[in-house]
Design an enzyme around this catalytic site. Sequence first.
Site, short mmCIF file in Angstrom:
data_model
loop_
_atom_site.label_atom_id
_atom_site.label_comp_id
_atom_site.label_asym_id
_atom_site.label_seq_id
_atom_site.Cartn_x
_atom_site.Cartn_y
_atom_site.Cartn_z
N SER A 145 -5.89 1.59 -3.43
CA SER A 145 -4.84 0.58 -3.59
C SER A 145 -4.76 0.19 -5.07
CB SER A 145 -5.22 -0.66 -2.76
OG SER A 145 -4.45 -1.77 -3.13
N TYR A 158 -11.34 -6.80 0.15
CA TYR A 158 -10.40 -5.69 -0.01
C TYR A 158 -10.47 -5.12 -1.43
CZ TYR A 158 -5.91 -3.23 0.70
OH TYR A 158 -4.90 -2.29 0.81
N1 NAP Z 1 0.86 -1.31 2.84
C1 NAP Z 1 0.50 -1.41 1.56
O1 NAP Z 1 1.20 -2.03 0.77
C2 NAP Z 1 -0.76 -0.77 1.07
C3 NAP Z 1 -0.97 -0.77 -0.32
C4 NAP Z 1 -2.12 -0.17 -0.81
C5 NAP Z 1 -3.01 0.42 0.05
N2 NAP Z 1 -2.79 0.41 1.39
C6 NAP Z 1 -3.77 1.06 2.25
O2 NAP Z 1 -3.14 2.01 3.07
C7 NAP Z 1 -3.86 2.16 4.29
C8 NAP Z 1 -2.90 1.96 5.46
O3 NAP Z 1 -2.39 0.65 5.40
P1 NAP Z 1 -1.10 0.16 6.19
O4 NAP Z 1 -0.34 -0.68 5.27
O5 NAP Z 1 -0.46 1.29 6.87
O6 NAP Z 1 -1.81 -0.82 7.25
P2 NAP Z 1 -1.57 -1.05 8.81
O7 NAP Z 1 -0.13 -0.91 9.14
O8 NAP Z 1 -2.27 -2.33 9.13
O9 NAP Z 1 -2.35 0.16 9.47
C9 NAP Z 1 -3.75 0.24 9.36
C10 NAP Z 1 -4.22 1.47 10.12
O10 NAP Z 1 -5.66 1.54 10.03
C11 NAP Z 1 -6.18 1.72 11.35
N3 NAP Z 1 -7.51 1.12 11.44
C12 NAP Z 1 -7.89 -0.12 11.08
N4 NAP Z 1 -9.20 -0.30 11.37
C13 NAP Z 1 -9.65 0.85 11.91
C14 NAP Z 1 -10.91 1.28 12.42
N5 NAP Z 1 -11.98 0.50 12.43
N6 NAP Z 1 -11.00 2.54 12.91
C15 NAP Z 1 -9.93 3.36 12.92
N7 NAP Z 1 -8.72 3.01 12.45
C16 NAP Z 1 -8.58 1.77 11.97
C17 NAP Z 1 -5.16 1.03 12.25
O11 NAP Z 1 -5.20 1.55 13.55
P3 NAP Z 1 -5.90 0.82 14.81
O12 NAP Z 1 -5.78 -0.66 14.59
O13 NAP Z 1 -5.13 1.34 15.95
O14 NAP Z 1 -7.31 1.33 14.79
C18 NAP Z 1 -3.84 1.41 11.58
O15 NAP Z 1 -3.43 2.69 12.00
C19 NAP Z 1 -4.98 1.12 4.23
O16 NAP Z 1 -6.17 1.72 3.78
C20 NAP Z 1 -4.48 0.13 3.20
O17 NAP Z 1 -5.51 -0.57 2.58
C21 NAP Z 1 -1.67 -0.18 1.92
#
Ligand code: NAP
Length: 254
Positions: A145, A158
Amino acid sequence: MADLFSLKNRVVLLTGASRGLGRDMALTLAGAGATVLCAGRTVKELEATARAIARKGGKAHVVPLDITDEDAVRAQVRAIIRKHRRIDVLVNNAGVIHRQDIVDTETADFRKVIETDLIGQFVLSREVGRHMLAREYGRIVNISSVMAILGRASVAGYVAAKHGLVGLTKNLAAEYGPHVTANAIAPGYIRTELNIPLQRNKDFNAMLEQRTAAQRWGKPEDLRGALLLLASDAGAYITGHTLVVDGGLTTILA
Ligand SMILES: NC(=O)c1ccc[n+]([C@@H]2O[C@H](COP(=O)([O-])OP(=O)(O)OC[C@H]3O[C@@H](n4cnc5c(N)ncnc54)[C@H](OP(=O)(O)O)[C@@H]3O)[C@@H](O)[C@H]2O)c1
């Protein structure tokens, strides 16, 4: 040239494929020809991702997995290799966030973020990495991130985990060469469930639009190019790198 980014006949293990960025990544990887193993805890949502891939003529399987359960990770990696013979690409995308100022944060809440956003990635990269090293092929892509570059009030766990993931990526690169690459993507702000409170915050929206050269939030599809570069043969000579995809957020002091 399209072959350079092809994932035809590749088997990809993608965590967090149930929704948000992971769902788009699953469709992107399958669209490039990969068989995508969609991992996460919510099986219903994983099935929906797999169905969406199948509708487009792609290949996907559901892998129920909590990445913080080390025994389950070991067992699933073994089962995948038995069934699919190999894992060519590991995308460590799953992640969580906890929003609270440090002085009010319980250690357990901080620990949960580190377990999910850093230790899970370590365990998966170790278990899958052993197999990739033996096969002399592999691509690991860790989703970090911009919080690996900047600090920000109220998300200490985070920020710490995402900084750590960039460090882990460099060490994976150091230890896994010459045939296995390890890189990270550092996305900026992209609308998903993870950041709903920020999407609703007027001041934050104004700040983001002013600070990014792109003058907007990111979309999941903005990550597709970076993902395919680092997951395919196009990225063969790139390792230990963190590719920032943030519309200019971290390059501009507005
Ligand atoms: N959105 C942004 O702006 C942004 C920016 C920078 C980085 N990121 C990173 O991108 C990645 C995806 O984020 P997102 O925005 O798509 O978030 P999200 O919509 O909340 O999705 C998170 C995903 O992680 C899975 N997850 C969480 N805990 C888990 C566990 N213990 N075991 C297996 N799966 C797990 C969830 O599935 P389940 O709950 O079904 O397990 C879900 O599929 C993350 O690493 C986040 O930090 C996001």
